[in-house]
Design a protein around this motif. Structure first.
Motif, short mmCIF file in Angstrom:
data_model
loop_
_atom_site.label_atom_id
_atom_site.label_comp_id
_atom_site.label_asym_id
_atom_site.label_seq_id
_atom_site.Cartn_x
_atom_site.Cartn_y
_atom_site.Cartn_z
N LYS A 140 16.33 -20.16 -33.32
CA LYS A 140 15.05 -19.52 -32.98
C LYS A 140 13.82 -20.39 -33.24
CE LYS A 140 15.45 -15.00 -32.61
NZ LYS A 140 15.70 -13.55 -32.76
N ARG A 164 12.89 -5.49 -37.47
CA ARG A 164 13.22 -6.36 -38.60
C ARG A 164 11.93 -6.84 -39.25
NH1 ARG A 164 17.31 -9.82 -34.87
NH2 ARG A 164 19.09 -8.40 -34.88
N ASP A 180 21.58 -11.52 -39.25
CA ASP A 180 20.91 -11.68 -37.96
C ASP A 180 20.33 -13.08 -37.74
OD1 ASP A 180 21.45 -9.00 -37.51
OD2 ASP A 180 19.56 -8.37 -38.43
N GLU A 181 20.98 -14.08 -38.30
CA GLU A 181 20.49 -15.45 -38.17
C GLU A 181 20.79 -16.05 -36.80
OE1 GLU A 181 22.60 -14.38 -40.49
OE2 GLU A 181 21.75 -14.69 -42.49
N GLY A 182 21.67 -15.37 -36.05
CA GLY A 182 22.10 -15.91 -34.76
C GLY A 182 23.54 -16.41 -34.83
N LYS A 183 24.31 -15.78 -35.72
CA LYS A 183 25.71 -16.20 -35.91
C LYS A 183 26.51 -16.05 -34.61
CE LYS A 183 26.08 -13.17 -39.25
NZ LYS A 183 24.66 -12.77 -39.35
N GLY A 184 26.26 -14.94 -33.91
CA GLY A 184 26.98 -14.69 -32.65
C GLY A 184 26.83 -15.84 -31.69
N SER A 199 18.85 -24.36 -32.17
CA SER A 199 18.87 -23.41 -31.06
C SER A 199 17.44 -23.11 -30.64
CB SER A 199 19.59 -22.14 -31.52
OG SER A 199 19.51 -21.16 -30.52
N VAL A 200 17.20 -23.20 -29.32
CA VAL A 200 15.84 -23.02 -28.81
C VAL A 200 15.74 -21.87 -27.79
CG1 VAL A 200 15.07 -25.38 -29.26
CG2 VAL A 200 16.24 -24.87 -27.09
N GLY A 201 16.71 -20.98 -27.85
CA GLY A 201 16.72 -19.83 -26.94
C GLY A 201 18.02 -19.08 -27.11
N GLU A 202 18.08 -17.87 -26.56
CA GLU A 202 19.27 -17.05 -26.82
C GLU A 202 20.50 -17.48 -26.00
OE1 GLU A 202 18.06 -13.06 -25.82
OE2 GLU A 202 17.95 -13.50 -23.68
N ASP A 217 12.23 -21.94 -31.09
CA ASP A 217 11.30 -21.66 -29.99
C ASP A 217 10.27 -20.58 -30.36
OD1 ASP A 217 13.86 -20.18 -29.92
OD2 ASP A 217 12.86 -18.99 -28.37
N GLY A 244 26.03 -6.81 -35.96
CA GLY A 244 25.69 -6.83 -34.53
C GLY A 244 25.46 -8.27 -34.15
N HIS A 245 26.43 -8.85 -33.44
CA HIS A 245 26.36 -10.28 -33.09
C HIS A 245 26.13 -10.42 -31.60
CE1 HIS A 245 28.86 -11.31 -36.95
NE2 HIS A 245 27.72 -10.71 -37.20
N THR A 246 25.08 -11.13 -31.23
CA THR A 246 24.71 -11.22 -29.82
C THR A 246 25.14 -12.55 -29.22
OG1 THR A 246 22.73 -10.02 -30.52
CG2 THR A 246 22.76 -10.83 -28.24
N THR A 260 20.27 -5.28 -33.89
CA THR A 260 21.28 -5.21 -32.83
C THR A 260 22.12 -3.94 -32.97
OG1 THR A 260 21.37 -7.61 -33.03
CG2 THR A 260 23.09 -6.61 -31.72
P1 GDP Z 1 23.70 -12.35 -35.77
O1 GDP Z 1 23.88 -10.99 -36.35
O2 GDP Z 1 23.55 -13.39 -36.82
O3 GDP Z 1 24.76 -12.70 -34.76
O4 GDP Z 1 22.31 -12.30 -34.99
P2 GDP Z 1 21.82 -11.15 -33.97
O5 GDP Z 1 22.56 -11.30 -32.71
O6 GDP Z 1 21.83 -9.83 -34.64
O7 GDP Z 1 20.29 -11.54 -33.82
C1 GDP Z 1 19.87 -12.77 -33.29
C2 GDP Z 1 19.03 -12.50 -32.04
O8 GDP Z 1 18.35 -13.67 -31.68
C3 GDP Z 1 19.87 -12.12 -30.83
O9 GDP Z 1 19.12 -11.27 -30.01
C4 GDP Z 1 20.09 -13.47 -30.13
O10 GDP Z 1 20.32 -13.33 -28.73
C5 GDP Z 1 18.77 -14.13 -30.39
N1 GDP Z 1 18.81 -15.61 -30.51
C6 GDP Z 1 19.78 -16.39 -31.04
N2 GDP Z 1 19.38 -17.67 -31.06
C7 GDP Z 1 18.14 -17.70 -30.54
C8 GDP Z 1 17.17 -18.73 -30.31
O11 GDP Z 1 17.36 -19.91 -30.63
N3 GDP Z 1 15.97 -18.35 -29.76
C9 GDP Z 1 15.71 -17.08 -29.41
N4 GDP Z 1 14.51 -16.81 -28.88
N5 GDP Z 1 16.59 -16.08 -29.61
C10 GDP Z 1 17.78 -16.38 -30.17
#
Ligand code: GDP
Ligand code: IMO
Ligand code: MG
Length: 422
Positions: free
Chosen positions: A328, A302, A12-16, A410-413, A330, A39-41, A296
């Motif tokens: 993240k 978490r 859940d590091e934000g790979k998606g 990354s500073v937001g989703e 931000d 679960g990749h967002t 996700t």
């Molecule tokens: P993955 O499994 O590594 O793809 O990560 P997830 O999607 O499970 O979890 C990451 C969450 O953080 C998701 O809800 C993303 O939309 C969100 N996200 C990703 N990058 C950032 C960021 O830089 N800032 C914020 N606030 N949210 C982020």
């Protein structure tokens, strides 16, 4: 160009987000391990996509590949394809290729996962992942190709299921569910539909690379959930580190050009297991809320903690990162002080590298360095020079401790809430 992206922490590091961002310049995106436990967002213009099996290149309409090392729940695959179609992303066989040797997650895998997780306390996603991989290694696997041949499918079921029934019964479950005919017929129905999607993914990836095209390998889970190098037994059942992309896609390590590590500016973990920098106070709750730290896939809260440079040292080594994406940032805004774990204390000794035994990692006490926080909302920042001084200082320290350059912040989703470096 062959690039591998993996998670450097516990998933859940934000790979998606990072894969969606990077893949603009690639031709294909290939998932190489795991299953719908992932679960990749991806968020683009306010639209949120939660992908579990389909690679995160879907929104950019890249060629999508599911490799032979992935375990596929056909029902999840169908659901995800239908959901994407509804939203204007219909996947035809020119868009998506699935390897015929990918393992099938059978209903009994899910049943066994649920029954055993109650006892083991690992806190799995209950997607049957571990039991599907057990059958791969145990050579009792039903593969995607088997769903396209009814006769051989039923023959395999005849052979495999008596032992599964005995096991389910022994564990106190309902053995009639093992050969749930309605469900198995549904699997075969899906088999008819996915037949045209089956293709040798390893051959395709290699051919694309030989033609000079770009392929991005998408990792799932994270380095410390790796079945060999992670915090056993609190791990997933596949290898999650970069070299796993080569093994599972059948691509030579000689072909790898770039390896990107995705790491949060703090750290989270879902499920049980050691977590030295976990914040158990109210602050942990605050970060969870601000960061939207809920699974996700399962919706579970978490666990949140401070950035752990000791784990990162090991992640850099195991993956051989050429560069890292810090996500993240931000979320840390508004904190007076921010901590970074630079070492552990264990039995009166200071460690700069995690101990090899999980039991010992449970006992490690983090040694923190404290940095000044920043108050500004940085979600609209697009240039590194516009970041508050203390945010820049924080990133510099992460970079210094990891010994690898940061290429993305990354500073937001949203896709565009990103600062590109270099
Ligand atoms: P993955 O499994 O590594 O793809 O990560 P997830 O999607 O499970 O979890 C990451 C969450 O953080 C998701 O809800 C993303 O939309 C969100 N996200 C990703 N990058 C950032 C960021 O830089 N800032 C914020 N606030 N949210 C982020
Ligand atoms: P992505 O790809 C975070 C965790 C589970 C559990 C352990 C074993 O979104 O980063 P499993 O169902 O795989 O047998 O569960 O691994 N886990 C994840 N945690 N992100 C994931 O995927 C995960 N996939 C599995 O919570 O602790
Ligand atoms: Mg995730």
């Amino acid at each position: 160009m062959f690039t591998i992206v993996t998670g450097a922490q516990f998933g859940d590091e934000g790979k998606g987000k990072i894969i969606d961002l990077l893949c603009e310049e690639y031709d294909a995106v290939a998932r190489f391990q795991g299953g719908d436990n992932a679960g990749h967002t991806v968020v683009v213009n306010g639209e949120k996509f939660k992908l579990h099996l389909i690679p995160s290149g879907a929104i950019r309409k890249k060629r999508l590949l599911i490799g032979p090392g992935v375990v596929v729940n056909p029902l999840s695959l169908k659901r995800e394809m239908e959901e994407l179609k509804k939203r204007g992303f219909e996947l035809k066989n020119k868009d998506l290729g699935i390897d015929p040797r990918a393992g099938v997650i059978m209903p009994y895998h899910i049943l066994l996962d649920e029954l055993c997780d109650r006892k083991s306390g690992i806190g799995t996603t209950h997607r049957g992942i571990g039991f599907a991989y057990q059958d791969k290694i145990g050579r009792e696997e039903i593969q995607m190709i088997d769903l396209t041949d009814e006769e051989s499918f039923w023959k395999k079921i005849e052979k495999i299921t008596p032992l599964k029934e005995a096991l389910v019964e022994r564990l106190g479950g309902d053995k009639r569910l093992v050969r749930d005919e309605k469900r198995l017929k549904e699997y075969l129905e899906i088999g008819k539909n996915v037949k045209d999607y089956l293709t040798d993914v390893s051959a395709e990836v290699n051919e694309r690379l030989e033609r000079g095209e770009g392929v991005l390998a998408e990792g799932a889970q994270g380095t410390f959930l790796d079945v060999i190098h992670g915090t056993h037994k609190y791990v997933t059942s596949s290898s999650t580190i970069s070299s796993s992309a080569c093994v599972n896609l059948g691509v030579s390590p000689k072909k790898v050009d770039r390896i990107v590590g995705v790491v949060k500016a703090y750290i989270t973990r879902v499920g049980s297991g050691p977590f030295p920098t976990e914040i158990s106070s109210e602050l942990g709750e605050k970060i969870r809320k601000k960061g939207g730290e809920f699974g996700t896939t399962t919706g579970r809260p978490r666990r949140c903690g401070w950035y752990d440079a000791v784990l990162m040292r090991k992640a850099v080594r195991l993956n051989g990162y050429t560069d890292i994406a810090v996500t993240k940032l931000d979320v840390l805004g508004g904190l007076e002080k921010i901590k970074i774990c630079v070492a552990y204390e264990l039995d009166g000794r200071e460690l700069e590298y995690p101990p090899e035994r999980t039991e010992d990692l449970f006992r490690c006490i983090p040694v923190y360095e404290e940095l000044e926080g920043w108050k500004e909302d940085i979600r609209n920042v697009r240039e590194i020079s516009q970041l508050p001084k203390n945010a820049k200082r924080y990133l510099e320290r992460i970079e210094e401790l990891a010994g690898v350059p940061i290429s993305i912040v990354s500073v937001g989703e949203e896709r565009d809430q990103t600062i590109l470096l270099k």
